[in-house]
Every structure is written in C-alpha cells, then in structure tokens.
Design a protein around this motif. Structure first.
Motif, PDB file in Angstrom:
ATOM      1  N   VAL A 168       0.839  -1.193   0.000  1.00  0.00           N
ATOM      2  CA  VAL A 168       0.000   0.000   0.000  1.00  0.00           C
ATOM      3  C   VAL A 168       0.876   1.246   0.000  1.00  0.00           C
ATOM      4  CG1 VAL A 168      -1.844   1.236   1.208  1.00  0.00           C
ATOM      5  CG2 VAL A 168      -1.755  -1.275   1.315  1.00  0.00           C
ATOM      6  N   PHE A 169       0.464   2.259  -0.767  1.00  0.00           N
ATOM      7  CA  PHE A 169       1.199   3.518  -0.778  1.00  0.00           C
ATOM      8  C   PHE A 169       0.968   4.287   0.520  1.00  0.00           C
ATOM      9  CE2 PHE A 169       1.525   3.237  -5.480  1.00  0.00           C
ATOM     10  CZ  PHE A 169       2.881   3.505  -5.586  1.00  0.00           C
ATOM     11  N   SER A 170       2.068   4.891   1.024  1.00  0.00           N
ATOM     12  CA  SER A 170       1.987   5.778   2.177  1.00  0.00           C
ATOM     13  C   SER A 170       3.038   6.865   2.005  1.00  0.00           C
ATOM     14  CB  SER A 170       2.225   5.004   3.481  1.00  0.00           C
ATOM     15  OG  SER A 170       2.223   5.891   4.589  1.00  0.00           O
ATOM     16  N   ASN A 171       2.591   8.079   1.832  1.00  0.00           N
ATOM     17  CA  ASN A 171       3.505   9.212   1.649  1.00  0.00           C
ATOM     18  C   ASN A 171       4.520   8.969   0.518  1.00  0.00           C
ATOM     19  OD1 ASN A 171       2.333  10.697   3.820  1.00  0.00           O
ATOM     20  ND2 ASN A 171       3.564   9.497   5.276  1.00  0.00           N
ATOM     21  N   ASN A 172       4.009   8.535  -0.613  1.00  0.00           N
ATOM     22  CA  ASN A 172       4.823   8.295  -1.817  1.00  0.00           C
ATOM     23  C   ASN A 172       5.863   7.195  -1.630  1.00  0.00           C
ATOM     24  OD1 ASN A 172       4.181  11.532  -2.090  1.00  0.00           O
ATOM     25  ND2 ASN A 172       4.100  10.414  -4.034  1.00  0.00           N
ATOM     26  N   HIS A 173       5.623   6.305  -0.682  1.00  0.00           N
ATOM     27  CA  HIS A 173       6.460   5.129  -0.503  1.00  0.00           C
ATOM     28  C   HIS A 173       5.543   3.904  -0.516  1.00  0.00           C
ATOM     29  CE1 HIS A 173       9.013   8.335   1.083  1.00  0.00           C
ATOM     30  NE2 HIS A 173      10.051   7.527   0.919  1.00  0.00           N
ATOM     31  N   LEU A 174       6.044   2.808  -1.056  1.00  0.00           N
ATOM     32  CA  LEU A 174       5.274   1.571  -1.040  1.00  0.00           C
ATOM     33  C   LEU A 174       5.643   0.792   0.214  1.00  0.00           C
ATOM     34  CD1 LEU A 174       3.180   0.231  -2.881  1.00  0.00           C
ATOM     35  CD2 LEU A 174       5.008  -1.208  -3.787  1.00  0.00           C
ATOM     36  N   VAL A 175       4.625   0.429   1.003  1.00  0.00           N
ATOM     37  CA  VAL A 175       4.825  -0.242   2.285  1.00  0.00           C
ATOM     38  C   VAL A 175       4.225  -1.646   2.210  1.00  0.00           C
ATOM     39  CG1 VAL A 175       4.369  -0.180   4.759  1.00  0.00           C
ATOM     40  CG2 VAL A 175       4.749   1.964   3.512  1.00  0.00           C
TER      41      VAL A 175
END
Length: 496
Positions: A168-175
C-alpha cells in the motif's frame, strides 16, 4: 514448409544451369523455422508476418505461480493456475515490458484472481520461498492506494488469526505488510517500507522476496535493496527460520483504488536470484540487449546447388542490426550448432563457397543500446543456381528373352547427360524390382544405350523406364522416359 521458387533458365556454358529464387517468409509465412530464441512473430511490411525480438517480460518456469503480462485486452494468468474473476483495468499500449500494460482508474476491486488447486494461495499450510514482482507507473502515488492484497485467516488452537499480505502507498512510498504470515516470528506484523520516494508518472520495478534457506525477507526497487530483515526466531542470522503458513484460501486483489499503470505482475515459488541479470537489471529495456536468433530448417535443393545471393526485406531502425548467416552440405544429418561452419553474409552481396544438397540460414536480431527498438525481417529471398536435370532418352524399347529382357534406348539429346539408370518392376509406374542379377531397381547402366537384365521370372510382365544422370554429378538424376514393358518366356531367345 512453404516456399516460393521462381526459375530462370541459364543459357551460358556447356552444361545448362538454372537460376532460382526461393522465398522464406513473405506471403507464405515463416513455417520453415526450426529454432527461435528471443524472437517472435510480429507484423511486417505489406501486412505479412515478420520476425522481431521478444519483449523483455519476466520468463516463466516451473516455479512461476502466476504471470500477468497485460499484452492484450484478454487479461489472463499465463500459467493457467489462476482465474480472473473480476477485471476493472483497461488495456494501454504505453507498456514498459511487452506490448501492453494495464491502466487502473481507481476502482475498488481492480483485478481479482482466484487460484486453482495447484496455486500457491489456494493451498493451506506451510510454504517456502516466494517472489512477487511488478512494474508501476502511478499517477499520484497517494496514501491508501493498494497495489496487492491477500486477506485471510488461520486457526491457531482455539483462536483464529487474521492474515494479511499487502502493498500500500503511504507518503509516496510503497509499504509491505505481512500480518500473521510467518509462523513463530516474535512479532505478529512485519512491515517493509522503502526509503526511495516513488516518482509519479515514472516506471519502477518492485520486488519482494523471501528465502526459506536464509530467512531473508527483502524489498527492492529497480533491483536495489530498500528494506531487508531476517524472519527468524530472534530476528537475527543463524537462528531458526520462521516459514510462511497460510490459512483459509482467499482471492488476490491487484490495484484496488489505485490510479496509474501496472505491468508484468509475476509471483513465483522461489527466492529472487540476483545473478539473473535479464530479470533483475536496473534498466527499463523493452528488449533484451543480447537480442535473439532464428535458424531455418535445412532446405533441400539439389546436388551441387550454389547459393549466389540472399536479399532481405527488413526494417532496421537506427542503432539496431540484423546479421545473416548461411551454410550448406550434402547431408544434413549430424549437423551441430557449429558444424558445418556458419558463414556471415550481407544482404545483396555476391556469395561464394556455399554449395550442396542442403542450405540453411540463420539471423541474429540486435536491438539498440537502450533496448527500446527492435529490427524485423519480413522476407528473405535466396538466389541460387543448380545444374539442370538431363533430359531422358526419347526412344526406349524392351525385347523379352528366356528369363531376361534387353532394354535399348537412344542417347539423350541433352549434352549434360553422363550416363543412364534403368528402372524396372512388376507394376506400371512402380519400379521396385529386385529380381535381376544386375541389381535392384534402378540399375546404373553407365554411358551406353542398352542393358540386358537377367534372372527375371518367365511369364511375369515387367515394366521399364530409363533416366539420364548428369556428367557433373551422378546424383543429379533426371526424369524418367516413357514406360515400356515385356514378358520373358522360355521359348524366346535374344540374339546377341
């Protein structure tokens, strides 16, 4: 094998020869290819099929659990292990790999896969190594956009544990989130977050991999490690490895509420192998930089045929290249990759030293340095000459005797004739005789105009025909003469 052959009669020289043109590809297609490596059939000139490079998508092997290439409107798992039960994605030709990719427009379900009996996510229990890889080109990379999701549960004693694998994306990072997946790990939840910011409207490759031998769980972007950890009993190396254990079967969701493009989604039941540079190179090449190669079947022509020239109808974009090779021989059995020796040739050049009963061609297709353009071959035209088959005798006669028949003929009017074969048998048009003391049909008579076949059965009818063979090469045998017949009898005597 379908070939076009155009014949031109030669007029010069004592021994007549014909010049012919044989077409490979073109309107007849490429049915005479024996081997294709890194090459596929695409669209060429005039709507004909053409040879072009295979796009550099992930390869499929016996560990591949599912593979979505999105190369057509018909989205399906290439392995056949999963069924696409729902699809809200649309086709786009703006692919990073292959001919097409998928465009997700933010719908809730995206694409949903349901596994069959042999699928990784359809079998409960202990699992081993795995790798999930895909290419992303997000429009915004907003928080909450989900790329991958599997949600289920497993029973532990009297309790049920919720299980999740998600990206899932979170603040332009994939987590990445692995919740209650690895049995015996000290924490219920494992989170891997990349440190690189995912840039919107730019393709990047995302890979998450677990190695059951080392216990390493690793997340990579464009082949570079973003996050890594040991999934062991104490979280360190050289400890008991905690393996994945899956509970109830559940569907996979890809691109739920995600806006952007996705390409080449591949899940395999093996850990990532970083030495496979064709899969884990850092570039975004559309075609493999080492190109591809095709080899034709050995093409039967005639003895002493000479390959004179090869012309090609090709499309060769800037910085790409097509290399052509040819070889020949009188016997194609026992040929290897290097024997007979291949000779590199140029389209349209006059050739020498390539002659025999068989021709074989090969072509290497090389992309540009960036792997973005492929050459293609629509048609190959082989110009070759071969000695004409000598004409048969026009007059043939058969005179029966006691257990024998004498066949006579006139010399062929063809100056290329070097001798004659006599054919015989018990059925009209079937010259399969073996009874004559002179040998089985056909019997080589030499450069003469008569032959007596002895040891034949009296009262049995025999049919005969004569052909001429070339003085250049005795293996070049012409058409048969008209048929004659005779029936040996004990009352007949042949005057010698």
């Amino acid at each position: 094998m379908f070939l076009n052959v155009i014949v031109f009669l030669g007029t010069a020289g004592f021994i007549a020869a014909s010049q012919k043109v044989m077409t490979l590809g073109g309107e007849n297609g490429w049915n005479n290819i024996s081997e294709m490596k890194g090459v596929t059939i695409g669209s060429g000139r005039f709507g004909y099929d053409a040879l072009e490079l295979v796009t550099a998508v992930s390869g499929m092997d016996d560990t591949t659990d599912f593979l979505l290439t999105f190369d057509s409107d018909d989205v399906r798992d290439v392995t056949g292990h999963y069924e696409v039960t729902s699809n809200a994605l649309v086709y786009s030709d703006e692919a990073v790999k292959g001919k097409g990719c998928a465009l997700s427009r933010g719908f809730k379900n995206g694409i949903v896969l349901k596994g069959g009996r042999n699928a990784f996510f359809e079998q409960t229990g202990l699992k081993g190594s795995f790798t999930l890889e895909f290419w992303l080109c997000p429009a915004l990379a907003e928080s909450g956009e989900t790329i991958f999701s599997w949600r289920s549960s497993r029973n532990v004693g009297r309790y049920s544990e919720y299980q999740v694998i998600s990206a899932v994306f979170s603040n332009n990072h994939l987590v990445w989130n692995f919740n209650n997946i690895f049995y015996g790990y000290r924490d219920e939840e494992i989170i891997l977050s990349g440190y690189s910011t995912i840039v919107p409207k730019k393709w990047s490759r995302h890979t998450v991999s677990f190695d059951e031998e080392s216990g390493i769980l690793e997340y990579m972007v464009d082949g570079r490690t973003e996050a890594i950890m040991y999934v062991t009993s104490n979280g360190h190396e050289n400890s008991s490895i905690c393996h994945p254990v899956l509970g109830a079967t559940a569907s996979l969701e890809i691109c739920s509420e995600y806006v952007g493009k996705i390409d080449n989604v591949c899940f395999s039941k093996s850990a990532v192998d970083k030495e496979k540079t064709d899969i884990f190179a850092t570039g975004n090449e559309k075609y493999k930089v080492d190109g591809g190669r095709i080899t034709t079947d050995p093409i039967l022509v005639s003895h002493s045929a000479v390959l004179e020239q090869v012309d090609a109808l090709m499309n060769v974009p800037s910085q790409t290249e097509v290399r052509l090779y040819a070889r020949s021989g009188d016997n194609c059995y026992g040929w290897t990759d290097s024997y007979p020796e291949w000779k590199e040739i140029l389209p349209g050049e006059k050739l020498s030293g390539i002659s025999g009963l068989y021709f074989q061609l090969a072509a290497e297709l090389l992309p540009d340095g960036g792997g973005s353009k492929s050459p293609s071959i629509t048609e190959l035209n082989l110009t070759y000459s071969e000695h004409d088959e000598p004409l048969p005798p026009f007059i043939v006669q058969a005179v029966p005797g006691d257990g024998c028949v004498t066949i006579t003929w006139n010399y062929s009017v063809d100056d290329s004739a070097g001798g004659y074969y006599v054919y015989y048998g018990n059925r009209s048009g079937e010259y399969l005789g073996r009874a004559a003391f002179e040998g089985a049909s056909p019997v080589k008579a030499g450069n003469t105009t008569s032959m007596t076949l002895t040891g034949l059965q009296n009262g049995t009818i025999y049919y005969f025909a004569v052909s001429a063979y070339s003085k250049i090469d005795g293996k070049i045998n012409g058409n048969l003469s008209k048929e004659v017949f005779a029936r040996p009898s004990a009352r007949l005597t042949i005057n010698k």
